[in-house]
Design a protein around this motif. Structure first.
Motif, PDB file in Angstrom:
ATOM      1  N   SER A 192      17.709  60.840 -33.786  1.00  0.00           N
ATOM      2  CA  SER A 192      17.117  60.864 -32.441  1.00  0.00           C
ATOM      3  C   SER A 192      16.359  62.170 -32.235  1.00  0.00           C
ATOM      4  CB  SER A 192      18.278  60.770 -31.445  1.00  0.00           C
ATOM      5  OG  SER A 192      17.842  60.349 -30.201  1.00  0.00           O
ATOM      6  N   ALA A 193      15.483  62.177 -31.227  1.00  0.00           N
ATOM      7  CA  ALA A 193      14.688  63.388 -30.947  1.00  0.00           C
ATOM      8  C   ALA A 193      15.609  64.581 -30.721  1.00  0.00           C
ATOM      9  CB  ALA A 193      13.842  63.150 -29.697  1.00  0.00           C
ATOM     10  N   PRO A 231      16.036  69.198 -31.964  1.00  0.00           N
ATOM     11  CA  PRO A 231      15.419  70.310 -32.703  1.00  0.00           C
ATOM     12  C   PRO A 231      15.472  70.123 -34.223  1.00  0.00           C
ATOM     13  CG  PRO A 231      16.907  71.146 -31.011  1.00  0.00           C
ATOM     14  CD  PRO A 231      17.103  69.666 -31.061  1.00  0.00           C
ATOM     15  N   HIS A 242      11.160  65.611 -31.891  1.00  0.00           N
ATOM     16  CA  HIS A 242      11.421  66.145 -30.540  1.00  0.00           C
ATOM     17  C   HIS A 242      10.165  65.940 -29.679  1.00  0.00           C
ATOM     18  CE1 HIS A 242       9.522  69.196 -32.948  1.00  0.00           C
ATOM     19  NE2 HIS A 242       9.011  69.669 -31.839  1.00  0.00           N
ATOM     20  N   SER A 243      10.342  65.958 -28.383  1.00  0.00           N
ATOM     21  CA  SER A 243       9.241  65.540 -27.507  1.00  0.00           C
ATOM     22  C   SER A 243       8.157  66.599 -27.318  1.00  0.00           C
ATOM     23  CB  SER A 243       9.770  65.210 -26.115  1.00  0.00           C
ATOM     24  OG  SER A 243      10.673  64.158 -26.150  1.00  0.00           O
ATOM     25  N   ASN A 270       9.464  59.171 -23.337  1.00  0.00           N
ATOM     26  CA  ASN A 270      10.681  59.509 -22.615  1.00  0.00           C
ATOM     27  C   ASN A 270      10.345  59.762 -21.149  1.00  0.00           C
ATOM     28  OD1 ASN A 270      12.894  60.837 -21.478  1.00  0.00           O
ATOM     29  ND2 ASN A 270      13.495  61.755 -23.416  1.00  0.00           N
ATOM     30  N   LYS A 304      12.138  55.410 -23.575  1.00  0.00           N
ATOM     31  CA  LYS A 304      13.507  55.916 -23.430  1.00  0.00           C
ATOM     32  C   LYS A 304      13.809  56.038 -21.944  1.00  0.00           C
ATOM     33  CE  LYS A 304      16.294  59.576 -25.594  1.00  0.00           C
ATOM     34  NZ  LYS A 304      16.208  60.679 -26.584  1.00  0.00           N
ATOM     35  N   TYR A 355      21.157  66.133 -18.443  1.00  0.00           N
ATOM     36  CA  TYR A 355      21.929  67.369 -18.537  1.00  0.00           C
ATOM     37  C   TYR A 355      22.195  67.869 -17.135  1.00  0.00           C
ATOM     38  CZ  TYR A 355      20.492  66.727 -23.260  1.00  0.00           C
ATOM     39  OH  TYR A 355      20.301  66.166 -24.490  1.00  0.00           O
ATOM     40  N   SER A 378      27.238  65.494 -27.098  1.00  0.00           N
ATOM     41  CA  SER A 378      27.993  64.308 -26.652  1.00  0.00           C
ATOM     42  C   SER A 378      29.249  64.106 -27.497  1.00  0.00           C
ATOM     43  CB  SER A 378      27.102  63.073 -26.774  1.00  0.00           C
ATOM     44  OG  SER A 378      26.901  62.765 -28.144  1.00  0.00           O
ATOM     45  N   THR A 386      21.102  55.124 -27.963  1.00  0.00           N
ATOM     46  CA  THR A 386      21.290  56.566 -28.098  1.00  0.00           C
ATOM     47  C   THR A 386      22.291  57.040 -27.054  1.00  0.00           C
ATOM     48  OG1 THR A 386      20.252  58.755 -27.970  1.00  0.00           O
ATOM     49  CG2 THR A 386      19.218  57.045 -26.676  1.00  0.00           C
ATOM     50  N   SER A 387      23.096  57.978 -27.445  1.00  0.00           N
ATOM     51  CA  SER A 387      24.174  58.635 -26.681  1.00  0.00           C
ATOM     52  C   SER A 387      25.520  58.227 -27.249  1.00  0.00           C
ATOM     53  CB  SER A 387      24.159  58.335 -25.172  1.00  0.00           C
ATOM     54  OG  SER A 387      23.141  59.116 -24.554  1.00  0.00           O
ATOM     55  N   GLY A 388      26.171  59.181 -27.896  1.00  0.00           N
ATOM     56  CA  GLY A 388      27.542  58.979 -28.346  1.00  0.00           C
ATOM     57  C   GLY A 388      27.712  58.375 -29.723  1.00  0.00           C
ATOM     58  N   THR A 434      21.098  59.025 -33.459  1.00  0.00           N
ATOM     59  CA  THR A 434      22.075  60.088 -33.278  1.00  0.00           C
ATOM     60  C   THR A 434      21.413  61.455 -33.309  1.00  0.00           C
ATOM     61  OG1 THR A 434      24.121  61.059 -34.103  1.00  0.00           O
ATOM     62  CG2 THR A 434      22.726  60.032 -35.734  1.00  0.00           C
ATOM     63  N   ALA A 435      21.876  62.307 -32.398  1.00  0.00           N
ATOM     64  CA  ALA A 435      21.381  63.689 -32.363  1.00  0.00           C
ATOM     65  C   ALA A 435      22.568  64.649 -32.433  1.00  0.00           C
ATOM     66  CB  ALA A 435      20.570  63.936 -31.093  1.00  0.00           C
ATOM     67  N   SER A 436      23.500  64.557 -31.463  1.00  0.00           N
ATOM     68  CA  SER A 436      24.613  65.516 -31.396  1.00  0.00           C
ATOM     69  C   SER A 436      25.403  65.589 -32.703  1.00  0.00           C
ATOM     70  CB  SER A 436      25.570  65.132 -30.257  1.00  0.00           C
ATOM     71  OG  SER A 436      24.956  65.337 -29.010  1.00  0.00           O
ATOM     72  N   LEU A 464      23.431  67.496 -35.177  1.00  0.00           N
ATOM     73  CA  LEU A 464      23.323  68.914 -34.801  1.00  0.00           C
ATOM     74  C   LEU A 464      24.647  69.622 -35.094  1.00  0.00           C
ATOM     75  CD1 LEU A 464      21.386  68.530 -31.433  1.00  0.00           C
ATOM     76  CD2 LEU A 464      20.558  69.747 -33.444  1.00  0.00           C
TER      77      LEU A 464
HETATM   78  C1  LIG Z   1      19.374  70.077 -28.265  1.00  0.00           C
HETATM   79  C2  LIG Z   1      18.822  68.731 -27.928  1.00  0.00           C
HETATM   80  C3  LIG Z   1      17.446  68.540 -27.821  1.00  0.00           C
HETATM   81  C4  LIG Z   1      16.914  67.287 -27.486  1.00  0.00           C
HETATM   82  N1  LIG Z   1      15.577  67.124 -27.382  1.00  0.00           N
HETATM   83  C5  LIG Z   1      15.082  65.912 -27.033  1.00  0.00           C
HETATM   84  C6  LIG Z   1      13.683  65.701 -26.933  1.00  0.00           C
HETATM   85  O1  LIG Z   1      12.876  66.591 -27.186  1.00  0.00           O
HETATM   86  N2  LIG Z   1      13.259  64.469 -26.552  1.00  0.00           N
HETATM   87  C7  LIG Z   1      14.104  63.436 -26.286  1.00  0.00           C
HETATM   88  O2  LIG Z   1      13.675  62.338 -25.955  1.00  0.00           O
HETATM   89  N3  LIG Z   1      15.439  63.600 -26.406  1.00  0.00           N
HETATM   90  C8  LIG Z   1      15.935  64.802 -26.763  1.00  0.00           C
HETATM   91  N4  LIG Z   1      17.282  64.968 -26.874  1.00  0.00           N
HETATM   92  C9  LIG Z   1      18.159  63.821 -26.574  1.00  0.00           C
HETATM   93  C10 LIG Z   1      18.594  63.110 -27.869  1.00  0.00           C
HETATM   94  O3  LIG Z   1      17.492  62.547 -28.541  1.00  0.00           O
HETATM   95  C11 LIG Z   1      19.613  62.002 -27.575  1.00  0.00           C
HETATM   96  O4  LIG Z   1      18.998  60.942 -26.866  1.00  0.00           O
HETATM   97  C12 LIG Z   1      20.810  62.480 -26.748  1.00  0.00           C
HETATM   98  O5  LIG Z   1      21.268  63.724 -27.218  1.00  0.00           O
HETATM   99  C13 LIG Z   1      21.951  61.477 -26.838  1.00  0.00           C
HETATM  100  O6  LIG Z   1      22.297  61.235 -28.169  1.00  0.00           O
HETATM  101  P1  LIG Z   1      23.553  61.941 -28.899  1.00  0.00           P
HETATM  102  O7  LIG Z   1      24.763  61.535 -28.161  1.00  0.00           O
HETATM  103  O8  LIG Z   1      23.491  61.423 -30.297  1.00  0.00           O
HETATM  104  O9  LIG Z   1      23.316  63.421 -28.823  1.00  0.00           O
HETATM  105  C14 LIG Z   1      17.804  66.200 -27.243  1.00  0.00           C
HETATM  106  C15 LIG Z   1      19.190  66.396 -27.394  1.00  0.00           C
HETATM  107  C16 LIG Z   1      19.700  67.624 -27.731  1.00  0.00           C
HETATM  108  C17 LIG Z   1      21.187  67.782 -27.867  1.00  0.00           C
END
Ligand SMILES: Cc1cc2nc3c(=O)[nH]c(=O)nc-3n(C[C@H](O)[C@H](O)[C@H](O)COP(=O)(O)O)c2cc1C
Length: 329
Positions: free
Chosen positions: A20-21, A23, A45-46, A135, A172, A202, A220, A246-248, A268-270, A273
């Motif tokens: 997922s988007a 850093p 990332h966006s 988004n 999104k 957030y 998350s 996305t999320s979790g 997945t992002a968290s 990361l």
């Molecule tokens: C540090 C960080 C930066 C993120 N940057 C973006 C972004 O630039 N654009 C976007 O659409 N989502 C961004 N997200 C959201 C993630 O893509 C994702 O939708 C969100 O964290 C939920 O997924 P997760 O539970 O896997 O983290 C970011 C999330 C994190 C934690």
């Protein structure tokens, strides 16, 4: 040998795990690591509407030399340098990513109004992006603004972006929409090929000693999966778009649940990361192991198997379940 293949937005993917988007896409090397670890696609990332406006204001100032109005306007925008890349650098970054990896690269635009910034959708397409994720992260705080106006604005932006590009478009969305099924269908009618559920908002916190409102970014956990899981299960087969959850998403079980709800991909992002890009390989190994142990031949076979219509327990997704849950305590 289990078949992990899926499709998303018309793209053939080798498995349903998408980065997922975040850093993690800022460095070409990290995206290479994600590819090596097996992720099937990456959302970059966006690029934010504010970044694009800021750059055009700077150009404006250069042309008009009106330093006062420029300074005033900038106070409403994020500080320069808070975001890693300016708009043209972002577009160039997409080009570099496309040259560096073989997996699909999905660009991401993040904004809340229609306007000149939307032309960057075209630039992202021209840079080679395989698809675009839009988004719409907006928090309506004005008492005069009603839900219909907010939704009309979203639809307007989606139509505008759709008109700019030929590549697939995913949107999104926030979970805070009153009648999501109806709105999701209107999104599809406006030209969205996919819906990414959900944006994670957030919430700012209070610092009691400093008496300040402070930003608060926590990664998350798997408990956050349940909200998008429920809604994808409800919307699957009702709205003609591809769903990304996305999320979790932190474990192979989370990916499996996303598939059974009806998602085409789990983003997945968290988890990445927190554990690093190589964690994707572990998720995919666990996914295969689970499928083999439970005699599933393919991801396609499980997609939607527990959606609301197929679950055999439609009420579990609705109000009836509310009383049952309370009563079960
Ligand atoms: C540090 C960080 C930066 C993120 N940057 C973006 C972004 O630039 N654009 C976007 O659409 N989502 C961004 N997200 C959201 C993630 O893509 C994702 O939708 C969100 O964290 C939920 O997924 P997760 O539970 O896997 O983290 C970011 C999330 C994190 C934690």
């Amino acid at each position: 040998m289990v078949d992990l293949k899926t499709t998303y937005l018309g793209l053939e993917l080798k498995n349903p795990l998408v980065a997922s988007a975040s850093p993690l896409s800022e460095k070409v090397d990290t995206v290479r690591q994600l590819e090596e670890a097996g992720v099937a696609a990456v959302v970059v990332h966006s690029l934010f509407e504010e970044q694009i406006i800021q750059e055009s204001l700077e150009l404006d100032r250069f042309l008009s030399r009106d330093t006062n109005s420029f300074a005033e306007a900038l106070t409403h925008l994020p500080e320069a340098g808070k975001y890693s890349l300016g708009p043209e650098v972002y577009v160039e970054h997409i080009r570099r990513l496309k040259a560096a990896v073989n997996i699909p690269v999905i660009g991401s635009l993040n904004g809340v109004s229609s306007g000149g910034w939307i032309k960057y959708a075209q630039k992202i397409e021209a840079a080679g992006a395989d698809a675009l994720e839009l988004n719409l992260y907006y928090l309506p705080t004005e008492v005069d603004l009603d839900g219909a106006a907010v939704e009309a604005n979203y639809l307007h932006i989606v139509r505008d972006v759709r008109a700019q590009i030929n590549i697939p478009l995913a949107v999104k969305l926030s979970p805070f929409i009153t009648a999501l099924p109806h709105f999701a269908r209107r999104m599809a009618d406006a030209g969205a090929n996919g819906l990414v559920l959900f944006n994670r908002f957030y919430q700012p916190d209070f610092d009691l000693e400093a008496l300040e409102v402070v930003p608060n970014l926590k990664l998350s956990t798997s408990t956050e999966l349940l909200l998008p899981l429920r809604w994808i299960a409800i919307l699957h087969n009702q709205v003609d778009v591809d769903f990304a959850l996305t999320s979790g998403v932190h474990t192979a079980e989370d990916i499996l649940k996303a598939m059974m709800a009806g998602a085409k991909v789990a983003m997945t992002a968290s988890a990445l990361l927190k554990n690093g890009p190589a964690y994707a390989a572990r998720l995919l190994d666990d996914l295969v192991a689970w499928m083999e142990a439970h005699e599933y031949g393919s991801i396609r076979q499980m997609q939607g198997s527990l959606c609301q219509q197929a679950s055999g327990n439609q009420a579990a997704f609705e109000r009836a379940n509310y009383m049952k849950v309370l009563g079960s305590y």
